[in-house]
Design a protein around this motif. Sequence first.
Motif, PDB file in Angstrom:
ATOM      1  N   ALA A   1       0.820  -1.214   0.000  1.00 13.45           N
ATOM      2  CA  ALA A   1       0.000   0.000   0.000  1.00 13.45           C
ATOM      3  C   ALA A   1       0.854   1.264   0.000  1.00 13.45           C
ATOM      4  N   THR A   2       2.017   1.210   0.651  1.00 13.21           N
ATOM      5  CA  THR A   2       2.850   2.414   0.782  1.00 13.21           C
ATOM      6  C   THR A   2       4.006   2.464  -0.199  1.00 13.21           C
ATOM      7  N   GLY A   3       4.353   1.332  -0.804  1.00 12.79           N
ATOM      8  CA  GLY A   3       5.509   1.289  -1.684  1.00 12.79           C
ATOM      9  C   GLY A   3       6.829   1.294  -0.928  1.00 12.79           C
ATOM     10  N   GLN A   4       6.781   1.050   0.368  1.00 11.64           N
ATOM     11  CA  GLN A   4       7.981   1.037   1.200  1.00 11.64           C
ATOM     12  C   GLN A   4       8.498  -0.390   1.362  1.00 11.64           C
ATOM     13  N   PRO A   5       9.782  -0.545   1.696  1.00 10.34           N
ATOM     14  CA  PRO A   5      10.351  -1.887   1.886  1.00 10.34           C
ATOM     15  C   PRO A   5       9.692  -2.626   3.059  1.00 10.34           C
ATOM     16  N   LEU A   6       9.670  -3.935   2.945  1.00  8.86           N
ATOM     17  CA  LEU A   6       9.109  -4.762   4.011  1.00  8.86           C
ATOM     18  C   LEU A   6       9.747  -4.457   5.370  1.00  8.86           C
ATOM     19  N   ALA A   7      11.066  -4.320   5.387  1.00  2.92           N
ATOM     20  CA  ALA A   7      11.768  -4.086   6.654  1.00  2.92           C
ATOM     21  C   ALA A   7      11.320  -2.786   7.311  1.00  2.92           C
ATOM     22  N   ALA A   8      11.128  -1.737   6.521  1.00  7.56           N
ATOM     23  CA  ALA A   8      10.685  -0.454   7.077  1.00  7.56           C
ATOM     24  C   ALA A   8       9.277  -0.566   7.653  1.00  7.56           C
ATOM     25  N   CYS A   9       8.420  -1.282   6.962  1.00  6.30           N
ATOM     26  CA  CYS A   9       7.042  -1.464   7.435  1.00  6.30           C
ATOM     27  C   CYS A   9       7.014  -2.309   8.701  1.00  6.30           C
ATOM     28  N   ALA A  10       7.809  -3.355   8.720  1.00  2.45           N
ATOM     29  CA  ALA A  10       7.868  -4.215   9.908  1.00  2.45           C
ATOM     30  C   ALA A  10       8.366  -3.426  11.105  1.00  2.45           C
ATOM     31  N   GLU A  11       9.387  -2.614  10.910  1.00  2.00           N
ATOM     32  CA  GLU A  11       9.929  -1.818  12.011  1.00  2.00           C
ATOM     33  C   GLU A  11       8.889  -0.822  12.528  1.00  2.00           C
ATOM     34  N   ALA A  12       8.182  -0.175  11.610  1.00  2.00           N
ATOM     35  CA  ALA A  12       7.164   0.804  12.011  1.00  2.00           C
ATOM     36  C   ALA A  12       6.035   0.133  12.793  1.00  2.00           C
ATOM     37  N   LEU A  13       5.613  -1.042  12.348  1.00  2.00           N
ATOM     38  CA  LEU A  13       4.500  -1.735  13.001  1.00  2.00           C
ATOM     39  C   LEU A  13       4.882  -2.384  14.328  1.00  2.00           C
ATOM     40  N   THR A  14       6.159  -2.620  14.532  1.00  2.00           N
ATOM     41  CA  THR A  14       6.561  -3.330  15.750  1.00  2.00           C
ATOM     42  C   THR A  14       7.116  -2.404  16.820  1.00  2.00           C
ATOM     43  N   ASP A  15       6.943  -1.096  16.639  1.00  5.87           N
ATOM     44  CA  ASP A  15       7.318  -0.155  17.693  1.00  5.87           C
ATOM     45  C   ASP A  15       6.545  -0.559  18.945  1.00  5.87           C
ATOM     46  N   PRO A  16       7.230  -1.073  19.985  1.00 10.35           N
ATOM     47  CA  PRO A  16       6.514  -1.668  21.121  1.00 10.35           C
ATOM     48  C   PRO A  16       5.603  -0.702  21.872  1.00 10.35           C
ATOM     49  N   LEU A  17       6.044   0.520  22.069  1.00  5.89           N
ATOM     50  CA  LEU A  17       5.210   1.476  22.795  1.00  5.89           C
ATOM     51  C   LEU A  17       3.977   1.844  21.989  1.00  5.89           C
ATOM     52  N   LEU A  18       4.184   2.153  20.712  1.00  7.78           N
ATOM     53  CA  LEU A  18       3.061   2.535  19.853  1.00  7.78           C
ATOM     54  C   LEU A  18       2.050   1.402  19.736  1.00  7.78           C
ATOM     55  N   ARG A  19       2.543   0.222  19.494  1.00  3.36           N
ATOM     56  CA  ARG A  19       1.641  -0.930  19.317  1.00  3.36           C
ATOM     57  C   ARG A  19       0.830  -1.200  20.583  1.00  3.36           C
ATOM     58  N   ARG A  20       1.502  -1.123  21.716  1.00  5.16           N
ATOM     59  CA  ARG A  20       0.798  -1.350  22.992  1.00  5.16           C
ATOM     60  C   ARG A  20      -0.279  -0.288  23.206  1.00  5.16           C
ATOM     61  N   GLU A  21       0.080   0.970  22.975  1.00  4.75           N
ATOM     62  CA  GLU A  21      -0.892   2.058  23.150  1.00  4.75           C
ATOM     63  C   GLU A  21      -2.097   1.868  22.223  1.00  4.75           C
ATOM     64  N   PHE A  22      -1.830   1.427  21.004  1.00  2.00           N
ATOM     65  CA  PHE A  22      -2.913   1.207  20.044  1.00  2.00           C
ATOM     66  C   PHE A  22      -3.786   0.032  20.470  1.00  2.00           C
ATOM     67  N   GLN A  23      -3.154  -1.059  20.844  1.00  2.00           N
ATOM     68  CA  GLN A  23      -3.919  -2.248  21.226  1.00  2.00           C
ATOM     69  C   GLN A  23      -4.732  -2.035  22.499  1.00  2.00           C
ATOM     70  N   LEU A  24      -4.271  -1.142  23.364  1.00  2.00           N
ATOM     71  CA  LEU A  24      -5.009  -0.835  24.595  1.00  2.00           C
ATOM     72  C   LEU A  24      -6.061   0.249  24.384  1.00  2.00           C
ATOM     73  N   GLY A  25      -6.139   0.787  23.170  1.00  2.82           N
ATOM     74  CA  GLY A  25      -7.132   1.810  22.878  1.00  2.82           C
ATOM     75  C   GLY A  25      -6.749   3.191  23.381  1.00  2.82           C
ATOM     76  N   LYS A  26      -5.481   3.390  23.704  1.00  3.58           N
ATOM     77  CA  LYS A  26      -5.038   4.691  24.219  1.00  3.58           C
ATOM     78  C   LYS A  26      -4.763   5.691  23.109  1.00  3.58           C
ATOM     79  N   ILE A  27      -4.571   5.200  21.883  1.00  2.11           N
ATOM     80  CA  ILE A  27      -4.503   6.089  20.728  1.00  2.11           C
ATOM     81  C   ILE A  27      -5.509   5.585  19.698  1.00  2.11           C
ATOM     82  N   THR A  28      -6.018   6.495  18.931  1.00  2.00           N
ATOM     83  CA  THR A  28      -7.045   6.152  17.943  1.00  2.00           C
ATOM     84  C   THR A  28      -6.410   5.508  16.703  1.00  2.00           C
ATOM     85  N   PRO A  29      -7.218   4.813  15.935  1.00  2.00           N
ATOM     86  CA  PRO A  29      -6.701   4.280  14.665  1.00  2.00           C
ATOM     87  C   PRO A  29      -6.171   5.395  13.763  1.00  2.00           C
ATOM     88  N   GLU A  30      -6.829   6.549  13.784  1.00  2.00           N
ATOM     89  CA  GLU A  30      -6.375   7.669  12.963  1.00  2.00           C
ATOM     90  C   GLU A  30      -4.989   8.150  13.399  1.00  2.00           C
TER      91      GLU A  30
END
Length: 83
Positions: free
Chosen positions: A28-57
């Motif tokens: 969807a972004t045209g970015q390398p797999l490694a860059a996307c994996a790194e962005a998605l696995t940011d532990p603090l961001l992912r935790r905040e998102f999964q706990l509903g502390k930040i919105t999907p937007e």
Amino acid sequence: MLRTVIFDLGGVLINVDPERTVRHLAQATGQPLAACAEALTDPLLRREFQLGKITPEAMVRHLATRLGGTLRFEHFASAWNRM
């Protein structure tokens, strides 16, 4: 009387495949797999998102910034739901 039921869905009750999400986000972004994996696995961001502390937007804005471009909400939702 039973008052609470807790389910551990990811990898226990349902199969989870984070690589599918990474592949779809890369497409969807045209970015390398490694860059996307790194962005998605940011532990603090992912935790905040999964706990509903930040919105999907907010998650989409963060990922777009990390990936150096634009990311439409529809692409993020599609990628996330492929997990």
